[in-house]
Scaffold this active site. Structure first.
Site, PDB file in Angstrom:
ATOM      1  N   HIS A 499       0.839  -1.200   0.000  1.00 13.09           N
ATOM      2  CA  HIS A 499       0.000   0.000   0.000  1.00 13.09           C
ATOM      3  C   HIS A 499       0.875   1.252   0.000  1.00 13.09           C
ATOM      4  O   HIS A 499       1.292   1.719   1.059  1.00 13.09           O
ATOM      5  CB  HIS A 499      -0.888  -0.002   1.243  1.00 13.09           C
ATOM      6  N   HIS A 746      -4.279   3.162  -3.176  1.00 16.72           N
ATOM      7  CA  HIS A 746      -4.395   2.607  -1.826  1.00 16.72           C
ATOM      8  C   HIS A 746      -3.598   1.310  -1.689  1.00 16.72           C
ATOM      9  O   HIS A 746      -2.788   1.176  -0.788  1.00 16.72           O
ATOM     10  CB  HIS A 746      -5.877   2.357  -1.499  1.00 16.72           C
ATOM     11  N   GLU A 900     -18.309  -4.184  24.610  1.00 18.46           N
ATOM     12  CA  GLU A 900     -17.481  -5.387  24.717  1.00 18.46           C
ATOM     13  C   GLU A 900     -16.281  -5.347  23.781  1.00 18.46           C
ATOM     14  O   GLU A 900     -15.173  -5.755  24.157  1.00 18.46           O
ATOM     15  CB  GLU A 900     -18.316  -6.645  24.419  1.00 18.46           C
ATOM     16  N   HIS A 961     -29.350 -15.646  25.164  1.00 16.14           N
ATOM     17  CA  HIS A 961     -28.335 -15.525  26.212  1.00 16.14           C
ATOM     18  C   HIS A 961     -27.655 -16.851  26.546  1.00 16.14           C
ATOM     19  O   HIS A 961     -26.827 -16.905  27.442  1.00 16.14           O
ATOM     20  CB  HIS A 961     -28.974 -14.953  27.489  1.00 16.14           C
TER      21      HIS A 961
END
Ligand SMILES: Cc1ncc(C[n+]2csc(CCOP(=O)(O)OP(=O)(O)O)c2C)c(N)n1
Length: 1182
Positions: A499, A746, A900, A961
């Site tokens: 890159h 890029h 999280e 859950h």
């Protein structure tokens, strides 16, 4: 002594030591402060008075002396010398305390006074402490209704309000008002003061109507008691006028001109009265008079009465100059306002004078990137332009264009409640930019064409010889930058992959940071207090390799030894991206100079937050007043990709909340990603988002502007309580004739021709991998001069530290060496057998707390589930900014919030800075943090991921859950150790095993209680250290092996009893960590799982995938095939086949040599979709 007092006095002493004021004699000399342009004629008198009082203070302080010192403090405070004021007020307080005792009225007066000066200095936390202390003591001693108690209550309310604790403040104001009303009556002066405060509070907290009513009542009351010529009455006039001006504004919005004019008249009448009364009674230099003048001037201006406005502003400026000095911000702001009126009157020369003075003063005070500076500079530019001095105007215009996008003034200014700054959107900025460009006068454009560019520094500080001589330096800077750019092009070209575009664009940014700001020693790159540089856009790795090479960074082994070789030699760069190269495609930690592995976008920036937390924590826990060992800054270079990834938002939000002023992200705003222009995928205003997170957002409009970049970095260093985002506008593949700004640049080599053409544009020889010595020397020297010197100084400090603080020094050394403190596990205790038992989350919690006592750098928290995961360190403080009053930076309990993903990344950042992090959530949400778990494994950092609620045993919360696939999925991450202990003692052994490990672990714990096994009857839990061990056995070679983890171990033991009762030679194996078991010597593995016994059943409330290797083709897994269901945990477990019968049936099948076939398992999965509760063991195929 009360604890608050002890704490408070310590703070004072610390502050004094920091400021070099060890005792009364070392107060800053008044002569010195007298030299300050802010002090005028009173200084001599003050000097004399202060010296006298200090002499008396040392020997025989009298209340009078101490009071005088207090008054001196108030005087200093008023004249804007806040620092001196604080020292004097501290002196008065400490002196009173010593002479008269903690509760003496003089001491409490002095304490309140100290609160006031802290408040004036903007140190609201300190002010709050003083006011709260004075209130408590007065409350206890004098009772709740005593006037002094209520004054303290009032002060406390105002400090709380300044701290943003509005609700609390409102309650206290109200209480104070009610008490005064009840005890003194509604027309008593104190009651009126309270009512005035309440009204101010209501006005600033969105209740203008109530506020107006109260203000008016107060004014009527004061007129009655004091008459017109009293300060309090004049203040009330000012307040009522402000409300009237608010009303006028409101009417303007509602298009009600008649009422607008009426309100304006009302305000004008009040302000005129205030100015006259103030001038006559308080004097023209009094702040109350000056405020009235300023407001009246603003009102005149708004109403188009420019002559009157000019007159009033002139008076106000004269008063402010006399009262606060020429350089006071209030004075400068007023001068700026005067400039505005003069310009409107066509008196451009005078306006220019005003703007010039205001600009220079404000820039000196706030820096050139502060929004107030930017608007003043822009005003200055306009007048210069109008005067035909376009050459001078131009750099100011450009400065505004480049750095002034994010904040602007809304409405009019002043004390009329409309001075709130707000943030314009990016689109607006673009328009503004275009308008400004269009607005450049032809003179300015002409000047630009002539390129007779003055710099903004020339205008502010005057042309300086020194800066002119920097021309040579600038040339050399350019050489280094071209070298970095060319190296990136060459390496990518040679590898034929990589890159090139971003390293080319960002080279000047990285260079200005490394060469001019970063505290980093190329000779010793692993120095612990070095500033961290994280290349979050890992694909631009050639930029980092180039920096490491050209800065001459030295190699360090994994054991921390310097080899004397280059960290990245030219040969390494030539083998960029080749197998075994020190320059892999994306930076990998372990190679010298790479602070963390990056490539997955967003991880770098998110992890950098953990590093910044670590810096604060280390400083808070180890620094001593005279030995500030820690305090490194963390810089992360991010691309559009990083800013788009959700994790960066989570992490930035937390960083802003934590006020991590040591964190600086630099966003390469090139508007290009792989697919093309960012506009195809994103249209939000990212910068504004960061402002909302509580960040300091700066912008540098040109990535090649090394000077502006440096100023932005320095502006970051000045920031007190916010992280900084520097938005840098850049052009991918800068300079490449056909590839600049193209998304092709890029991730594609530019091609030989383009590379040659680009080098030509850079004025760089067309030679591959050219690194001239001059270039290395220039770069390296700057880094050595700063970073090298700082590192050497640091090592001396560390040596002194070890001598002066041997105990902490030894701990610190252990931490730096990656060792554990001696006997770190001395608080860990075994659990007695107990049939009822404990949930493993409970036993783990006890162990975690025991470990924490012996391992001071164990630090962690939860994603808002600490009360369920039980991971709070019960005796430890919270890690929060001191301003929050909830905790401090030395705390060990982190509150990650429901973030999280960022939690995982931040944990890794902590671990990379040698702390031992843990973080908890429910096992099912481990999916939300899988990327950082993988990164931890890849980087081999010992983060401890704690997951509770580990199975369908969770019960009622249902399948969302209940983890099913997570255990196997975590086990599939190479290098991650997944522990699932079966009882309290396995928990204990697990923590003993985990703490010394250098790898990441996932600790998986039950929500429901599990019996604590009787280890007399069953094998010792120390078998855990081998990953798996025989828990219960029969005589001789087994003909059936059962294996289980966690809660299913207990089911296994029940089945074991039934099967053994039927005469089957059964062996039960507890397998708390499969990965550890698999690393044991083959002999041990064979001894636990003899090859001859192929009848094997594994039990685990999860998918079977990770058990294949252990049970083989002839074995069977009793586990989850589908998702679970909502219902009581026990019932759900039974429904899904976790019964003794089901295990016995499975055992019978494997012993017959007919384990359940794969197709029948698939059946049950399909059936789940049709009948959610169809149970595994009742399926027809069984
Ligand atoms: C999490 C993640 N998703 C996708 C990618 C693949 N990827 C690498 S670079 C890139 C584009 C990044 O754009 P930007 O950050 O603007 O970098 P620039 O184009 O400026 O070099 C993408 C999608 C990745 N590395 N990480």
């Amino acid at each position: 002594m009360g604890t608050w007092t002890a704490h408070f006095i310590q703070r004072i002493l610390d502050a004094r030591r920091r400021n070099g004021a060890g005792n009364a004699k070392t107060l800053p000399s008044v002569t010195q402060t007298g030299a300050n342009p802010g002090t005028r004629g009173e200084s001599k008198e003050t000097e004399h008075g202060e010296a006298m009082h200090r002499r008396e203070l040392g020997t025989n302080p009298t209340p009078k002396t101490l009071q005088s010192v207090g008054r001196m403090a108030a005087m200093r405070n008023q004249s804007g010398q806040h620092y001196e004021a604080v020292l004097l007020a501290q002196e008065a307080f400490l002196g009173s305390r010593k002479a008269f005792g903690e509760q003496a009225p003089h001491t409490l007066d002095a304490l309140s006074n100290l609160g006031s000066v802290w408040k004036a200095q903007g140190e609201h936390e300190e002010a709050e402490k003083c006011f709260r202390g004075a209130f408590k003591l007065r409350h206890d001693k004098l009772g709740p209704n005593h006037p002094d108690t209520l004054t303290s209550l009032n002060n406390l309310a105002s400090a709380l309000d300044s701290l943003g604790r509005a609700a609390e403040a409102g309650r206290l104001y109200q209480e104070c008002l009610e008490r005064r009303c009840n005890t003194l009556g509604s027309s008593h002066p104190d009651t009126l003061t309270s009512a005035g405060n309440m009204a101010l509070y209501l006005r600033t907290h969105g209740q203008p109507a109530k506020a107006r009513e109260l203000f008016e009542q107060v004014l009527v009351g004061r007129r009655k008691i004091f008459g017109v010529r009293h300060m309090d009455t004049i203040i009330s006039m000012n307040n009522c006028a402000s409300v009237a001006m608010d009303n006028a504004e409101e009417c303007r919005r509602k298009c009600d001109p008649r009422e607008e004019t009426r309100q304006q008249h009302k305000a004008e009448a009040l302000l005129k009265e205030a100015v006259v009364a103030g001038s006559n009674y308080l004097g023209t230099r009094h702040p109350v008079t000056l405020r009235a003048m300023n407001n009246l001037a603003g009102l005149h201006k708004d109403r188009g009465q420019l002559d009157k406005a000019k007159l009033m502003y002139e008076k106000a400026v004269a008063g402010l100059r006399a009262a606060q000095g020429d350089k006071h911000l209030d004075t400068l702001t007023c001068i700026n306002n005067l400039g505005g009126v003069l310009r409107s009157l066509g008196e451009v020369d005078d306006a220019e004078e005003c703007y010039k003075e205001a600009s220079i003063g404000i820039v000196e005070k706030l820096g050139d990137l502060h929004p107030t500076s930017l608007s003043t500079l822009y005003n200055w530019a306009l007048t210069l332009d109008e005067l035909g001095d376009s050459a001078s105007a131009l750099p100011l215009y450009l400065h505004e264009l480049d750095h002034g996008p994010f904040t602007g003034e809304c409405g009019s200014k002043g004390s009329r409640g409309r001075s709130k700054r707000f943030v314009f959107g990016f689109r607006f900025i673009q328009t503004k930019k275009a308008n400004h460009r269009a607005g450049l006068s032809s003179h300015a454009t002409h000047a630009m064409a002539e390129a007779k560019m003055l710099t903004i520094e020339d205008l502010i500080f005057g042309p300086s010889k020194e800066r002119k001589s920097e021309e040579k330096t600038r040339k050399r800077d350019e050489l280094v930058i071209s070298c970095l750019r060319s190296l990136a092009m060459d390496a990518v070209q040679q590898a034929n992959s990589g890159h090139p575009g971003t390293p080319m664009a960002m080279a000047p940014v990285a260079y200005s940071l490394w060469a001019r700001v970063l505290n980093y020693d190329p000779e010793c790159p692993h120095w612990m207090n070095r500033d961290r540089f994280v290349l979050s856009m890992g694909h631009a790795s050639m930029l980092l390799y180039g920096l490491l090479h050209v800065a001459g960074v030295k190699e360090v082994t994994q054991d921390g030894l310097l080899t004397g070789k280059m960290a990245v030699a030219l040969e390494d760069i030539k083998s960029f991206r080749q197998f075994g190269s020190k320059c892999p495609g994306h930076p990998e930690v372990g190679e010298t100079g790479v602070e963390m592995t990056t490539g997955p976008l967003g991880q770098g920036v998110a992890t950098s937050v953990g590093m910044a937390i670590a810096s604060k924590w280390l400083a808070s826990n180890f620094n001593k007043p005279d030995l500030p060992l820690f305090g490194f800054d963390v810089f992360a270079l991010a691309g559009d990709g990083c800013m788009q990834e959700g994790v960066s938002g989570e992490a930035a939000s937390l960083a802003g909340h934590l006020k991590l002023n040591n964190l600086c992200w630099i966003w390469d705003n090139n508007q290009i990603t792989i697919e093309g222009n960012t506009a195809w995928a994103i249209s939000e205003d990212i910068a504004t988002r960061f402002v909302a997170y509580g960040w300091n957002v700066l912008r540098v409009g040109d990535a090649n502007d090394v000077e502006a970049l440096t100023r932005a970095f320095l502006s970051f260093r000045r920031e007190q309580d916010r992280p900084t985002l520097i938005v840098v506008d850049s052009h991918i593949a800068w300079g490449a004739p056909t590839m600049q700004d193209s998304f092709h640049a890029h991730g594609t080599p530019l091609g030989e021709k383009e590379v040659a053409a680009t080098k030509h544009i850079y004025n760089w020889p067309d030679e591959k991998f050219l690194v001239p010595e001059e270039v290395v020397g220039h770069f390296r020297q700057q880094m050595l001069e700063r970073g090298g010197a700082k590192r050497q100084h640091w090592e001396q400090m560390l040596a002194t530290y070890r001598v002066q603080y041997p105990q902490e020094g030894a701990l610190l050394q252990a931490m730096l060496d990656g060792q554990l403190p001696q006997d770190w596990d001395r608080f860990c205790q075994a659990f007695p057998a107990d049939a009822k038992g404990l949930a493993t989350r409970q036993s783990s919690s006890a162990c975690l707390n025991s470990v924490a006592k012996g391992l001071p750098w164990l630090i962690g928290g939860s994603a808002d589930l600490a009360s369920s995961c039980l991971t709070t360190l019960t005796k430890e403080a919270d890690f929060l900014p001191p301003a929050s009053r909830w905790g401090h930076f030395g705390g060990r309990n982190l509150h990650f919030g429901i973030r999280e993903h960022a939690m995982g990344s931040i944990m890794n950042g902590l671990a990379l800075c040698k702390l031992r992090p843990f973080g908890s959530t429910f096992l099912v949400f481990s999916d939300y943090m899988r990327p950082p778990i993988r990164m931890a494994a890849l980087m081999e950092v010992p983060s401890v991921f704690v997951f509770t609620h580990d199975s369908i045993g969770v019960g009622e919360d249902g399948p969302t859950h209940q983890p099913v696939e997570q255990l196997c999925s975590l086990r599939s991450i190479p290098g991650l150790f997944v522990f699932r202990p079966c009882d309290a003692n396995e928990c204990l052994e697990m923590w003993k095993a985990v703490v010394p490990m250098k790898d990441p672990v996932a600790v998986v714990l039950s929500r429901q209680a599990l019996p604590t096994l009787d280890r007399e009857k069953f094998a010792s839990a120390s078998g855990l250290h081998r990953g798996g061990y025989v828990l219960a056995d029969s005589e001789g070679m087994p003909n059936l092996i059962l294996m289980a983890t966690g809660s299913e171990v207990h089911l296994m033991l029940q089945a074991h009893e039934v099967l053994a009762g039927r005469g089957i030679k059964v062996r039960s194996v507890s397998m708390p960590c499969m990965e550890l078991f698999k690393t044991q010597p083959q002999d041990y593995i064979d001894s636990v799982l003899p090859r001859a016994c192929r009848a094997r059943v594994s039990l685990e409330a999860g998918r079977s995938d990770s058990w294949g290797a252990l049970i083989g083709l002839d074995g069977e897994h009793v586990g989850m095939i589908s998702f679970g269901a909502s219902g009581p945990g026990k019932r759900v477990q039974e429904e899904y086949g976790f019964t003794v019968d089901a295990v016995v049936m499975a055992a019978a099948r494997v012993m017959r040599g007919t384990p359940q076939e794969m197709s029948s398992r698939a059946q049950s999965l399909l059936s789940w979709k049709k009948r959610r509760l169809s149970s595994y063991h009742r399926l027809p195929s069984l």
